[in-house]
Design an enzyme around this catalytic site. Sequence first.
Site, short mmCIF file in Angstrom:
data_model
loop_
_atom_site.label_atom_id
_atom_site.label_comp_id
_atom_site.label_asym_id
_atom_site.label_seq_id
_atom_site.Cartn_x
_atom_site.Cartn_y
_atom_site.Cartn_z
CB SER A 221 -0.91 0.03 1.23
OG SER A 221 -1.82 -1.04 1.19
N1 SAH Z 1 -1.60 -4.70 3.78
C1 SAH Z 1 -0.73 -4.71 2.61
C2 SAH Z 1 -1.51 -4.53 1.35
C3 SAH Z 1 -1.52 -5.75 0.54
S1 SAH Z 1 -2.52 -5.70 -0.92
C4 SAH Z 1 0.35 -3.67 2.77
O1 SAH Z 1 0.61 -3.21 3.86
O2 SAH Z 1 0.98 -3.28 1.80
C5 SAH Z 1 -3.95 -6.57 -0.38
C6 SAH Z 1 -3.76 -8.01 0.00
O3 SAH Z 1 -5.08 -8.53 0.26
C7 SAH Z 1 -3.18 -8.92 -1.07
O4 SAH Z 1 -2.02 -9.53 -0.56
C8 SAH Z 1 -4.28 -9.92 -1.36
O5 SAH Z 1 -3.81 -11.23 -1.64
C9 SAH Z 1 -5.07 -9.90 -0.07
N2 SAH Z 1 -6.44 -10.38 -0.18
C10 SAH Z 1 -7.35 -10.17 -1.17
N3 SAH Z 1 -8.51 -10.79 -0.91
C11 SAH Z 1 -8.35 -11.42 0.30
C12 SAH Z 1 -9.18 -12.24 1.12
N4 SAH Z 1 -10.44 -12.54 0.78
N5 SAH Z 1 -8.67 -12.70 2.29
C13 SAH Z 1 -7.40 -12.41 2.67
N6 SAH Z 1 -6.57 -11.65 1.94
C14 SAH Z 1 -7.03 -11.15 0.77
#
Ligand code: SAH
Length: 223
Positions: free
Chosen positions: A71
């Site tokens: 993010s």
């Molecule tokens: N929190 C992270 C952002 C990651 S992007 C940061 O600090 O940068 C969002 C993440 O959500 C991805 O890794 C994706 O695989 C996950 N994601 C999407 N749908 C999901 C679900 N239903 N359950 C768990 N994780 C999920």
Amino acid sequence: MNSKQNLNGIGMTSQRTRERLLGRLMDQGITSMEVLDVMRTTPRHIFLDEALSHRAYEDVALPIGHNQTISQPYIVARMTEALVKSGSLERVLEIGTGCGYQTAILAQLAKRVFTIERIKPLLDRAKHNLKLLGLRNIEFKHDDGSTGWQGCGPFDAIITTAAPQQIPQDLLDQLADGGRLVIPVGGEDFQELKLIQRDGSDFEERTLDKVRFVPLLMGQVQH
Ligand code: SAH
């Protein structure tokens, strides 16, 4: 590079480069000193592949593989600040661990963090990164988090870092009284970042920002 140099950063990942990012966050209206302090001291470059680490302190989302992103720092700060300013952070649930950057910020502000990721290799990488930072108040789960973490709530705060089309009822149900949910909601192109606060059986909703997140997807991925 030894591990201390790696955590502290050199060149484009040095403390001076990080201070510039902090200035940008403040210019964009982040005021919580708690949040700013944690973002100042948390190395974002260790969450990225070496080839991208020189861009770690730019205020942008960057790829982490598996079609996912780390993010944007401003969004991490905005979501965290919304939770910090609205109440206590004893038990926090995060859906979408990714590489663990948001988790690292939360774990330094909350008593306990529960985090769920559907893509196994990303969860494993997050575990490694968070261990490197010495953060031990985190429970990990490889699962589809769209139904929350059954049997583990209620939570004072829930943060979702992937966007559903609609707010999942299970997440609302797992909020403690006074608990807050911060979540991007909408279609693929852009979403609205919502802050929902539970008051008994009432849920008060506010829109904080227009944002762009990856979608919240169903099911698990092993490889
Ligand atoms: N929190 C992270 C952002 C990651 S992007 C940061 O600090 O940068 C969002 C993440 O959500 C991805 O890794 C994706 O695989 C996950 N994601 C999407 N749908 C999901 C679900 N239903 N359950 C768990 N994780 C999920």
